[in-house]
Design a protein around this motif. Structure first.
Motif, PDB file in Angstrom:
ATOM      1  N   UNK A1024     -70.562 -60.780 -21.269  1.00 34.91           N
ATOM      2  CA  UNK A1024     -70.781 -59.822 -22.338  1.00 34.91           C
ATOM      3  C   UNK A1024     -71.289 -58.516 -21.759  1.00 34.91           C
ATOM      4  N   UNK A1025     -70.906 -57.427 -22.367  1.00 32.83           N
ATOM      5  CA  UNK A1025     -71.335 -56.100 -21.929  1.00 32.83           C
ATOM      6  C   UNK A1025     -72.330 -55.536 -22.937  1.00 32.83           C
ATOM      7  N   UNK A1026     -73.435 -55.061 -22.443  1.00 29.85           N
ATOM      8  CA  UNK A1026     -74.467 -54.447 -23.272  1.00 29.85           C
ATOM      9  C   UNK A1026     -74.444 -52.948 -22.995  1.00 29.85           C
ATOM     10  N   UNK A1027     -74.328 -52.143 -24.047  1.00 28.43           N
ATOM     11  CA  UNK A1027     -74.227 -50.701 -23.852  1.00 28.43           C
ATOM     12  C   UNK A1027     -75.327 -49.975 -24.600  1.00 28.43           C
ATOM     13  N   UNK A1028     -75.620 -48.768 -24.103  1.00 30.97           N
ATOM     14  CA  UNK A1028     -76.598 -47.885 -24.730  1.00 30.97           C
ATOM     15  C   UNK A1028     -76.125 -46.456 -24.497  1.00 30.97           C
ATOM     16  N   UNK A1029     -76.122 -45.636 -25.541  1.00 31.53           N
ATOM     17  CA  UNK A1029     -75.606 -44.272 -25.460  1.00 31.53           C
ATOM     18  C   UNK A1029     -76.762 -43.293 -25.537  1.00 31.53           C
ATOM     19  N   UNK A1030     -76.853 -42.413 -24.540  1.00 31.58           N
ATOM     20  CA  UNK A1030     -77.880 -41.386 -24.516  1.00 31.58           C
ATOM     21  C   UNK A1030     -77.201 -40.041 -24.293  1.00 31.58           C
ATOM     22  N   UNK A1031     -77.961 -38.982 -24.501  1.00 29.33           N
ATOM     23  CA  UNK A1031     -77.441 -37.621 -24.352  1.00 29.33           C
ATOM     24  C   UNK A1031     -78.084 -36.985 -23.127  1.00 29.33           C
ATOM     25  N   UNK A1032     -77.235 -36.579 -22.200  1.00 29.90           N
ATOM     26  CA  UNK A1032     -77.759 -36.026 -20.951  1.00 29.90           C
ATOM     27  C   UNK A1032     -78.182 -34.576 -21.088  1.00 29.90           C
ATOM     28  N   UNK A1033     -77.407 -33.742 -21.796  1.00 26.99           N
ATOM     29  CA  UNK A1033     -77.792 -32.336 -21.878  1.00 26.99           C
ATOM     30  C   UNK A1033     -76.926 -31.592 -22.873  1.00 26.99           C
ATOM     31  N   UNK A1034     -77.388 -30.392 -23.242  1.00 23.62           N
ATOM     32  CA  UNK A1034     -76.628 -29.555 -24.168  1.00 23.62           C
ATOM     33  C   UNK A1034     -76.389 -28.191 -23.530  1.00 23.62           C
ATOM     34  N   UNK A1035     -75.143 -27.704 -23.666  1.00 23.29           N
ATOM     35  CA  UNK A1035     -74.763 -26.418 -23.107  1.00 23.29           C
ATOM     36  C   UNK A1035     -74.266 -25.510 -24.222  1.00 23.29           C
ATOM     37  N   UNK A1036     -74.698 -24.241 -24.213  1.00 22.16           N
ATOM     38  CA  UNK A1036     -74.202 -23.246 -25.151  1.00 22.16           C
ATOM     39  C   UNK A1036     -73.038 -22.499 -24.499  1.00 22.16           C
ATOM     40  N   UNK A1110     -72.740 -43.316 -21.511  1.00 19.99           N
ATOM     41  CA  UNK A1110     -72.647 -44.698 -22.004  1.00 19.99           C
ATOM     42  C   UNK A1110     -73.087 -45.607 -20.854  1.00 19.99           C
ATOM     43  N   UNK A1111     -74.268 -46.176 -20.970  1.00 23.21           N
ATOM     44  CA  UNK A1111     -74.845 -47.026 -19.920  1.00 23.21           C
ATOM     45  C   UNK A1111     -74.438 -48.471 -20.195  1.00 23.21           C
ATOM     46  N   UNK A1112     -73.846 -49.118 -19.193  1.00 27.40           N
ATOM     47  CA  UNK A1112     -73.335 -50.481 -19.331  1.00 27.40           C
ATOM     48  C   UNK A1112     -74.163 -51.423 -18.458  1.00 27.40           C
ATOM     49  N   UNK A1113     -74.487 -52.580 -19.032  1.00 30.59           N
ATOM     50  CA  UNK A1113     -75.250 -53.604 -18.315  1.00 30.59           C
ATOM     51  C   UNK A1113     -74.723 -54.974 -18.713  1.00 30.59           C
ATOM     52  N   UNK A1114     -74.816 -55.944 -17.820  1.00 24.74           N
ATOM     53  CA  UNK A1114     -74.423 -57.306 -18.137  1.00 24.74           C
ATOM     54  C   UNK A1114     -75.529 -58.066 -18.836  1.00 24.74           C
ATOM     55  N   UNK A1115     -75.252 -59.319 -19.184  1.00 24.44           N
ATOM     56  CA  UNK A1115     -76.246 -60.123 -19.901  1.00 24.44           C
ATOM     57  C   UNK A1115     -77.500 -60.350 -19.089  1.00 24.44           C
ATOM     58  N   UNK A1116     -77.363 -60.403 -17.765  1.00 27.83           N
ATOM     59  CA  UNK A1116     -78.528 -60.608 -16.912  1.00 27.83           C
ATOM     60  C   UNK A1116     -78.398 -59.743 -15.662  1.00 27.83           C
TER      61      UNK A1116
END
Length: 1178
Positions: A1024-1036, A1110-1116
């Motif tokens: 199984x793949x565990x994901x978490x989405x974060x925002x690295x930066x904003x550009x104008x 999108x950070x991906x990690x396994x079950x362990x």
């Protein structure tokens, strides 16, 4: 005093209670000569030759942790085919003479001993291999739980005053801890190194701790939070401040290494303590405090304050303070608040749905992280609450009071004086009790109270309560299910991969799957687990004593058996052995006091080679009035008396307390007093003093009979000392046995007294004083009216016991409570046990005593008879008695002629005894990590020259060899095993594997109110793949494509105009999941806070671009991979600008406009790009 007249017609009845030898016929010659002529059982030689005895277990061993380092089992000991509690046919005695002991490793003044230790023969009671009387068995490495990394071995409690650890958080490379005087951290790459203290200077309590670094002193740190984006650790403190600390502290391997590091930023966030802090999905910091206060500190203000120079720290603090948003004030209308005013203890960020949970005493509030609006308030049952936080009207309270106190009674028959008096006093007591109930209502806590909360990888919310119930909730606050795998309070959670770790007040850690099913369970510490944290391939646990252990994320599993085998083979490298002599003294002082000469003769003359002194006194202070008041004090957590303090001071003077010994502590229960002294030269190895008391008198509620105990840790081994005064009179053998059984099973040690505040305790004390005062009054009234004293006393005691029973806040032990004595390495019982000589007359006993013929007298000893049959002191040992009976004497009359010669002529008896049990499961065992405490008796005698009481004081000296572990060396050996063992290296390498995944795009273009959906696919067919989405930066970006500015959103928070759903989750093998990205026109107070304009004209007129990681990690998995997606919002050609006009100051003008931030290229971690043709959907 304890006495009974044995009449001729009573002897037959007493003989039926216990077997007795026929009395020899009376002749002119002495009773000793008659005994020598009559046939009798042969007296066994005390140097018995014991046959070889095998030790096995008839059942699978169940291990638990009592020493917090080594381990105990409940296996039954088998000796010659029988349990250790059985006797063969015709075998009446179980004697053993331990071999002489070698010289101690310490000198004479260290309490170790001399050249050779001559041990006395000992009697071993039967029944020691069953039930709670099984001898605890230890092991070098616990086979019943996973091996662990002891980052900080259990420190002695006394060394932690003012610096207890209270919280931990973990990154992949560091473990941070909040303590009462600041923060500290460990670099995990140094976790296996030998302890060297702080900057090379060993500090007490951290002698074996892995190398660590500490901050400057601060107010107690109550909570910590990791900010991966800014590479900061945020801490909330008791003084109401929030502080930021850099993760990458400039630490050098020099002598200056011990220099404390300072905070990066701090500001006054709350008036009260900061109970919890989190960072929401949009980068804002949320904090909570007492009184239902929740505040938000905006992302922009945090970022701007962090770029200011250190010398501008005051300006940075002011900037953040002015940005604070008080949510409680926003949901308060016309004085009515939508949330409770109880303390907010926890906050939880739901990254899947961009929400924030706030946890209070028995309720939750659910908030939208984007617009900061209150979504829902509900209780612990999941029921929605429409809360009106207003105090009840005074009129209603007055009416209730009138109804309780002044309601007209129904017509009754006229009552007599006794009944009216009773009603009057009990009415007053009832009024005090009602006041006590209102004052202490906060302490009668609801067992459903939430003590922990966490979010699992699948987005489900889990809460743990004081009653051990674990509840699962959905993201909208609906209670889905509950499980209960343990009957102790849940104190903390931690999630890693698809597992949920639970820490309990019992010291247990349990591992659950995402459905709440129990996977594994073990005892991690011998005290409550108050915090869990995951990182660096470990699950770290923190116990209340401050010890920190790391458990491998694969545990329990194949890795454990490999480590356990390898570590056991290296036992000789980390095993250590010490020895100490323990002097135990017991004396029934008969409400008297002793001269200094008597105390020196009893104790002072025997301590030259002693390391620990335990003293037990009985009948220190007696009398009906004192017992009643003592019981009331016990109920509110007040103990001791002036007489007891006099005895403590007198004994301390006799032991040269100022120069040689240090008083560790004491405990008094009515007339019972126990105290402990330790030689200063070994004080650093002794600590963790706990106390306990078990009353046995008057329905097991009054302390005229019972036991008091002290528990200490000596060279990391647990020793318990219990002073007892058991039921009196010759015929009360069964009651004495029952008293011991009750004390042994019910004694539960605690560090402190009741949790009541002083005011609540006083009110409760007044209530009990009224109740017990009435009991005394009732006794006097009945007795003066001619009723026999026994019936009068029973009536008074019954009323007192009923008052105690009806009071909900009494703290009297019950049989159901777990005993701590069974888990100790050494247990010593001493005191006035009141066992007598049976089947013998006063003259016969005096004759045998005068000839010092104690052999036959020992056969008449009730205690020896009961121990031989396994009815009391099961499996425990007592040295052979070679001194005269210690009861009963006439005071101030020396010599053996001082035995009671009055009208009653009480038969002499060995009432005052010392009996103990160590780790030995057979007659004699070698001291090792498998049998860490091996003791023997080297002195057992009565001080016959002391005449101040009707009992003679008794003293017993034990020589204890103690095997223990050098935790620092064992940790180093564990590190060598982990780094060199090929099997382990292969297993750790497997943990780095991450499921292969792909995303459907790497570029997204949005117009206003656009929505785009992309797909994350898990191409692995097994993980199984565990994901978490974060925002690295904003550009104008301007219309000509030129980049104006780059806002590196350090906290990984999303910009306010962007919604991502779900923000985290689990993808099954060979499956996919869709993620929605939506643009939302958002105009809130973010644009202007306290007149400070947050967004400039250029920002409104420019396109905005962010990078989603999108950070991906396994079950362990201990490693992660990532994808990056650029999301760009294009502004429309015609823009309508809405400017906020407000009065500004010179400081405000300096803060207007955009500010350039330095971009940290490493914040996103390793990025793997998968390019597909971008598609816009609108």
């Amino acid at each position: 005093m304890d006495s009974v007249i044995i009449e001729a017609d009573e002897r037959e009845a007493l003989a039926s209670l216990v077997p007795a030898h026929p009395l020899p016929p009376r002749k002119t010659h002495s009773y000793v000569e008659q005994y020598e002529q009559k046939p009798h059982h042969p007296i066994r030689k005390y140097s018995l030759d014991e046959g070889s005895r095998s030790v096995t277990s008839d059942s699978e061993a169940v291990y638990f942790d009592s020493s917090d380092g080594e381990f105990s089992t409940e296996g039954v000991v088998i000796i010659n085919g029988r349990t250790s509690g059985e006797r063969g046919n015709g075998e009446e005695y179980g004697f053993v003479t331990p071999p002489s002991k070698p010289a101690s490793q310490h000198g004479e003044n260290d309490g170790g001993g001399e050249d050779d230790i001559e041990s006395l023969p000992e009697f071993i009671g039967a029944g020691g291999g069953v039930d709670v009387f099984k001898v605890p068995v230890r092991a070098a490495v616990n086979p019943g739980r996973p091996p662990c990394l002891e980052l900080r071995p259990h420190p002695l409690r006394e060394t932690q005053t003012g610096k207890f650890l209270r919280n931990i958080v973990c990154t992949e490379s560091q473990l941070w801890a909040g303590q009462e005087n600041g923060v500290r951290f460990w670099n995990l790459e140094e976790a296996y190194e030998v302890g060297c203290g702080l900057g090379g200077q060993v500090r007490r309590g951290d002698e074996d701790t892995a190398p660590f670094h500490e901050s400057v002193p601060t107010s107690p740190a109550l909570c910590l939070m990791i900010d991966h984006g800014n590479r900061l650790v945020w801490t909330g403190h008791k003084d109401g401040k929030i502080r930021a600390w850099k993760m990458n502290q400039p630490i050098t391997a020099t002598a200056d290494d011990s220099k404390p590091f300072k905070e990066r930023l701090s500001w006054q966030a709350h008036r009260g303590p900061v109970n919890y802090i989190v960072i929401s999905s949009y980068g804002d910091m949320w904090s909570c405090s007492d009184g239902g206060v929740i505040k938000i500190w905006t992302l922009d203000s945090l970022e701007k304050s962090l770029v200011l120079k250190p010398e501008e720290k005051h300006m940075a603090a002011l900037l953040v303070e002015r940005s604070g948003i008080d949510l409680r004030s926003q949901v308060t209308v016309n004085g009515t608040c939508s949330i409770s005013s109880s303390d907010v203890k926890f906050l939880l960020v739901d990254t899947v749905r961009a929400k924030v949970w706030a946890v209070q005493h028995l309720s939750f509030s659910l908030w939208d992280a984007q617009n900061k609006e209150l979504l829902k308030v509900f209780n612990i049952d999941g029921q929605v609450e429409n809360r009106v936080d207003m105090p009840p009207t005074q009129g209603q309270q007055v009416e209730d009071t009138k109804a309780k106190f002044f309601s007209a009674p129904k017509k009754e028959k006229s009552q007599g004086f006794l009944q009216r008096s009773r009603h009057a006093i009990m009415g007053a007591a009832g009024a005090v009790r009602r006041a006590a109930t209102r004052s202490t209502g906060a302490f009668a806590e609801d067992t459903r109270k939430v003590e922990a909360i966490a979010i699992a990888a699948d987005g489900s919310i889990w809460t743990g309560s004081m009653n051990g119930v674990i509840a699962q909730w959905d993201g909208n606050g609906s209670r889905l299910r509950e499980v209960n795998h343990h009957q102790q309070a849940v104190l903390c959670f931690c999630t890693f991969g698809d597992r949920i770790y639970v820490g309990y007040a019992s010291g247990y850690i349990q591992v659950l799957d995402l459905g709440g099913k129990l996977i594994a369970s073990w005892v991690s510490h011998n005290e409550p687990v108050i915090k869990l944290a995951a990182g660096g391939g470990f699950i770290f646990s923190l116990a209340t004593h401050g010890g920190v252990r790391g458990w491998y994320v694969t545990s329990p599993g194949p890795l454990d058996s490999v480590i356990r085998t390898e570590l056991s083979q290296k036992e000789m490298t980390y095993a250590r052995q010490d020895s100490v002599k323990i002097l135990i003294g017991t004396w029934n002082v008969g409400e008297g006091r002793a001269s200094r000469g008597a105390l020196v003769s009893w104790l002072g003359s025997a301590v030259s080679d002693v390391g620990i002194v335990a003293v037990g006194l009985q009948e220190v202070d007696m009398g009906a009035g004192f017992l009643a008041m003592s019981t009331a004090k016990e109920t509110v957590g007040v103990e001791g008396s002036a007489v007891g303090q006099w005895w403590l001071d007198a004994i301390g003077n006799a032991l040269d307390e100022r120069n040689t010994f240090e008083r560790m502590g004491s405990r008094q229960l009515a007339g019972l007093l126990i105290s402990l002294w330790v030689r200063k030269s070994i004080r650093t190895h002794v600590g963790d003093l706990d106390v306990a008391a078990v009353p046995c008198g008057f329905g097991r509620a009054i302390g005229n009979k019972g036991g008091v105990g002290l528990r200490i840790r000596v060279y990391d081994r647990i020793m318990c000392f219990v002073n007892c005064h058991l039921a009196a009179h010759l015929e009360a053998v069964t009651r004495r046995n029952a008293d011991f059984n009750h004390i042994y099973r019910s004694m539960v040690f605690s560090k402190g007294q009741s949790v009541y505040t002083a005011a609540a305790g006083i009110v409760l004390y007044l209530f009990l004083s009224c109740s017990l005062g009435f009991s005394t009054y009732l006794f006097w009234l009945l007795y003066s009216s001619g009723l026999p004293w026994a019936l009068s006393l029973a009536a008074g005691a019954s009323t007192s016991a009923q008052a105690l029973k009806n009071n909900p806040n009494t703290n009297i032990s019950t049989e159901e409570e777990k005993s701590d004595l069974a888990a100790a390495d050494l247990v010593a019982f001493f005191g006035d046990f009141n066992y007598r000589l049976f089947g013998i007359t006063y003259d016969e006993a005096r004759d045998f005593i005068s000839h010092r013929s104690f052999d036959w007298l020992r056969e008449k000893d009730q205690l020896r008879q009961e121990m031989n049959e396994g009815k009391v002191f099961q499996g425990m040992r007592e040295a052979l008695i070679t001194f005269p009976p210690t009861y009963k004497f006439e005071k101030n009359k020396p010599g053996l002629g001082g035995y009671d010669s009055g009208e009653k002529k009480r038969i002499p008896a060995w009432c005052d005894r010392v009996i103990y049990r160590d780790n030995q499961s057979i007659s004699y065992s070698e001291c090792s990590l498998q049998c860490p405490v091996v003791s023997s008796t080297v002195m057992y005698e009565a001080c016959m020259d002391v005449t101040e009481s009707d009992h003679k004081p008794v003293r017993c000296k034990l020589h204890a060899n103690i095997a223990h572990t050098d935790k620092s060396v064992r940790r180093q050996e564990l590190g060598k095993i982990v780094k060199s063992n090929e099997k382990l290296k292969s297993m750790f390498e497997e943990l780095k594997s991450v499921p292969e995944t792909s995303v459907s795009t790497n570029n997204i273009l949005l117009h206003s109110q656009d929505t785009f959906i992309f797909t994350i696919r898990n191409t692995s067919n097994s993980s199984r793949a565990i994901f978490n989405i974060v925002c690295k930066g904003q550009t104008l970006v301007r219309e000509d494509g030129e980049e104006l500015d780059n806002h590196s959103r350090g906290t990984f928070g999303l910009p306010r105009w962007l919604e991502v759903s779900p923000g985290a989750g689990i993808i099954k093998p060979d499956a996919s999941l869709q993620v929605k990205v939506h643009h939302e026109d958002f105009h809130t107070s973010e644009e202007s806070v306290d007149g400070i304009q947050q967004n400039s004209l250029s920002e409104e007129s420019s396109d905005k671009e962010v990078t989603l990681i999108i950070i991906i990690q396994g079950s362990c998995s201990t490693r992660t991979t990532s994808h990056s997606i650029k999301v760009r919002h294009c502004s429309s050609a015609v823009k309508s600008l809405s400017l906020v006009h407000s009065k500004t100051t010179s400081m405000t003008k300096n803060l207007e406009g955009s500010t350039r931030y330095q971009t940290d290229a490493n914040r996103g971690g390793s990025t793997r790009h998968r390019t597909d043709e971008s598609t816009r959907r609108g």
